[in-house]
Write a protein that holds these residues in place. Structure first.
Motif, PDB file in Angstrom:
ATOM      1  N   VAL A  28      -1.944 -10.898  23.187  1.00 45.64           N
ATOM      2  CA  VAL A  28      -2.336  -9.652  22.533  1.00 45.64           C
ATOM      3  C   VAL A  28      -1.915  -8.455  23.372  1.00 45.64           C
ATOM      4  N   ARG A  29      -1.600  -7.375  22.677  1.00 47.80           N
ATOM      5  CA  ARG A  29      -1.366  -6.096  23.350  1.00 47.80           C
ATOM      6  C   ARG A  29      -2.710  -5.429  23.606  1.00 47.80           C
ATOM      7  N   ASP A  30      -2.726  -4.578  24.632  1.00 45.65           N
ATOM      8  CA  ASP A  30      -3.991  -3.943  24.998  1.00 45.65           C
ATOM      9  C   ASP A  30      -4.416  -2.869  24.010  1.00 45.65           C
ATOM     10  N   ASP A  31      -3.477  -2.260  23.294  1.00 45.60           N
ATOM     11  CA  ASP A  31      -3.827  -1.174  22.384  1.00 45.60           C
ATOM     12  C   ASP A  31      -3.261  -1.481  20.993  1.00 45.60           C
ATOM     13  N   PRO A  32      -3.841  -2.436  20.281  1.00 48.34           N
ATOM     14  CA  PRO A  32      -3.275  -2.832  18.986  1.00 48.34           C
ATOM     15  C   PRO A  32      -3.420  -1.734  17.935  1.00 48.34           C
ATOM     16  N   GLN A  33      -2.382  -1.581  17.132  1.00 51.57           N
ATOM     17  CA  GLN A  33      -2.400  -0.646  15.995  1.00 51.57           C
ATOM     18  C   GLN A  33      -1.851  -1.410  14.792  1.00 51.57           C
ATOM     19  N   PRO A  34      -2.700  -2.167  14.088  1.00 48.50           N
ATOM     20  CA  PRO A  34      -2.205  -3.061  13.032  1.00 48.50           C
ATOM     21  C   PRO A  34      -1.587  -2.320  11.849  1.00 48.50           C
ATOM     22  N   LEU A  35      -0.637  -2.994  11.221  1.00 42.66           N
ATOM     23  CA  LEU A  35      -0.108  -2.574   9.932  1.00 42.66           C
ATOM     24  C   LEU A  35      -1.042  -3.119   8.853  1.00 42.66           C
ATOM     25  N   LEU A  36      -1.402  -2.282   7.889  1.00 46.54           N
ATOM     26  CA  LEU A  36      -2.318  -2.678   6.823  1.00 46.54           C
ATOM     27  C   LEU A  36      -1.588  -2.710   5.489  1.00 46.54           C
ATOM     28  N   TYR A  37      -2.098  -3.537   4.569  1.00 45.60           N
ATOM     29  CA  TYR A  37      -1.479  -3.617   3.238  1.00 45.60           C
ATOM     30  C   TYR A  37      -2.563  -3.852   2.193  1.00 45.60           C
ATOM     31  N   GLY A  38      -2.496  -3.066   1.118  1.00 44.72           N
ATOM     32  CA  GLY A  38      -3.423  -3.217   0.008  1.00 44.72           C
ATOM     33  C   GLY A  38      -3.013  -2.316  -1.134  1.00 44.72           C
ATOM     34  N   LEU A  39      -3.416  -2.655  -2.337  1.00 46.46           N
ATOM     35  CA  LEU A  39      -3.070  -1.882  -3.530  1.00 46.46           C
ATOM     36  C   LEU A  39      -1.568  -1.639  -3.619  1.00 46.46           C
ATOM     37  N   ARG A  40      -0.797  -2.652  -3.170  1.00 47.56           N
ATOM     38  CA  ARG A  40       0.662  -2.652  -3.246  1.00 47.56           C
ATOM     39  C   ARG A  40       1.313  -1.561  -2.395  1.00 47.56           C
ATOM     40  N   ARG A  41       0.643  -1.147  -1.338  1.00 46.10           N
ATOM     41  CA  ARG A  41       1.269  -0.190  -0.436  1.00 46.10           C
ATOM     42  C   ARG A  41       0.731  -0.391   0.974  1.00 46.10           C
ATOM     43  N   TYR A  42       1.483   0.140   1.930  1.00 48.84           N
ATOM     44  CA  TYR A  42       1.131   0.022   3.338  1.00 48.84           C
ATOM     45  C   TYR A  42       0.245   1.186   3.777  1.00 48.84           C
ATOM     46  N   ALA A  43      -0.487   0.946   4.856  1.00 42.03           N
ATOM     47  CA  ALA A  43      -1.276   1.994   5.495  1.00 42.03           C
ATOM     48  C   ALA A  43      -1.264   1.742   6.995  1.00 42.03           C
ATOM     49  N   LEU A  44      -1.554   2.787   7.763  1.00 42.08           N
ATOM     50  CA  LEU A  44      -1.531   2.703   9.216  1.00 42.08           C
ATOM     51  C   LEU A  44      -2.954   2.645   9.755  1.00 42.08           C
ATOM     52  N   TRP A  45      -3.178   1.752  10.685  1.00 44.25           N
ATOM     53  CA  TRP A  45      -4.488   1.646  11.310  1.00 44.25           C
ATOM     54  C   TRP A  45      -4.867   2.947  12.005  1.00 44.25           C
ATOM     55  N   SER A  46      -3.915   3.595  12.661  1.00 42.44           N
ATOM     56  CA  SER A  46      -4.227   4.826  13.394  1.00 42.44           C
ATOM     57  C   SER A  46      -4.731   5.911  12.453  1.00 42.44           C
ATOM     58  N   ASP A  47      -4.206   5.957  11.234  1.00 39.57           N
ATOM     59  CA  ASP A  47      -4.707   6.938  10.261  1.00 39.57           C
ATOM     60  C   ASP A  47      -6.111   6.568   9.800  1.00 39.57           C
ATOM     61  N   ALA A  48      -6.319   5.282   9.502  1.00 38.17           N
ATOM     62  CA  ALA A  48      -7.633   4.849   9.020  1.00 38.17           C
ATOM     63  C   ALA A  48      -8.691   5.008  10.095  1.00 38.17           C
TER      64      ALA A  48
END
Length: 224
Positions: A170-190
């Motif tokens: 694992v990386r120490d500062d994870p920022q996952p890629l998210l997916y839902g409702l047929r589009r991507y989102a950024l963990w940092s934004d959420a």
């Protein structure tokens, strides 16, 4: 002489009304079958790439968002893969794979591995550490689990692959890629959205954010 009486004429049979045709249960079930896709689209998840090697050491992989933890002891997870997938066939033949969780800057890699492009590994940086279950996508994954297949269950058009995790990186500062409702989102934004006003009592200070110290291996940690 014995007397033989003439037989009585048979009573006319009443015409029974025709019974309605019995419903075709399989057809009825098919017409009532729910489309699960919009329901699951409303359940956002992270995005992963499953990777493995065939007997000739050629890499195979696909994008997968159907992942879940099954048990902590032994550490076990499940991935659900389309039964007709060539990657699944290789994975089952070899008995091991790597599960790469993509970070938020890896949307292109998610699309690439979902496309099935034959040159996808030529267009992606990866390496194969000693003892790895499959290729590690070093530039695109914030966490990788090396897994050994312990059980499979075929259901409908997918196969659930249960696997024991032998190692996690694992990386120490994870920022996952998210997916839902047929589009991507950024963990940092959420994660940057302010919490609801009622989340914490006004008199209770928020807990400080504690980050693990960076290691000497490029900000990653190997957990066995």
């Amino acid at each position: 002489m014995p007397h033989h009486s003439a037989p009585h004429p048979a009573a006319p049979q009443q015409q029974q009304p025709a019974a309605p045709d019995a419903p075709d249960e399989s057809a009825a079930a098919g017409s009532r079958r729910a489309d699960l896709r919009p329901f699951m689209a409303a359940f956002p998840t992270g995005v992963s790439v499953v990777t493995t090697l065939d007997s000739d050491a050629a890499p195979h992989g696909l994008t997968c968002s159907s992942v879940a933890s099954v048990a902590l002891e032994p550490p076990t997870l499940v991935v659900c893969i389309r039964a007709a997938s060539p990657t699944l066939a290789v994975l089952l033949a070899q008995g091991h794979f790597a599960l790469n969780l993509l970070h938020e800057r890896a949307r292109g890699t998610s699309d690439l591995f979902a496309s099935g492009a034959p040159d996808r590994f030529d267009r992606t940086e990866w390496r194969l550490p000693l003892g790895a279950g499959g290729p590690h996508l070093t530039e695109d994954a914030h966490a990788v689990a090396d897994c050994a297949v312990v059980r499979t269950v075929r259901f409908g058009d997918h196969t659930a692959v249960f696997a024991e995790v032998g190692r996690v990186t694992v990386r120490d500062d994870p920022q996952p890629l998210l997916y839902g409702l047929r589009r991507y989102a950024l963990w940092s934004d959420a994660a940057s959205a302010p919490p609801p006003a009622a989340a914490l009592p006004a008199s209770l200070p928020a807990a400080p954010l504690v980050r693990p110290a960076a290691t000497a291996e490029g900000g990653t940690r190997v957990i066995r």
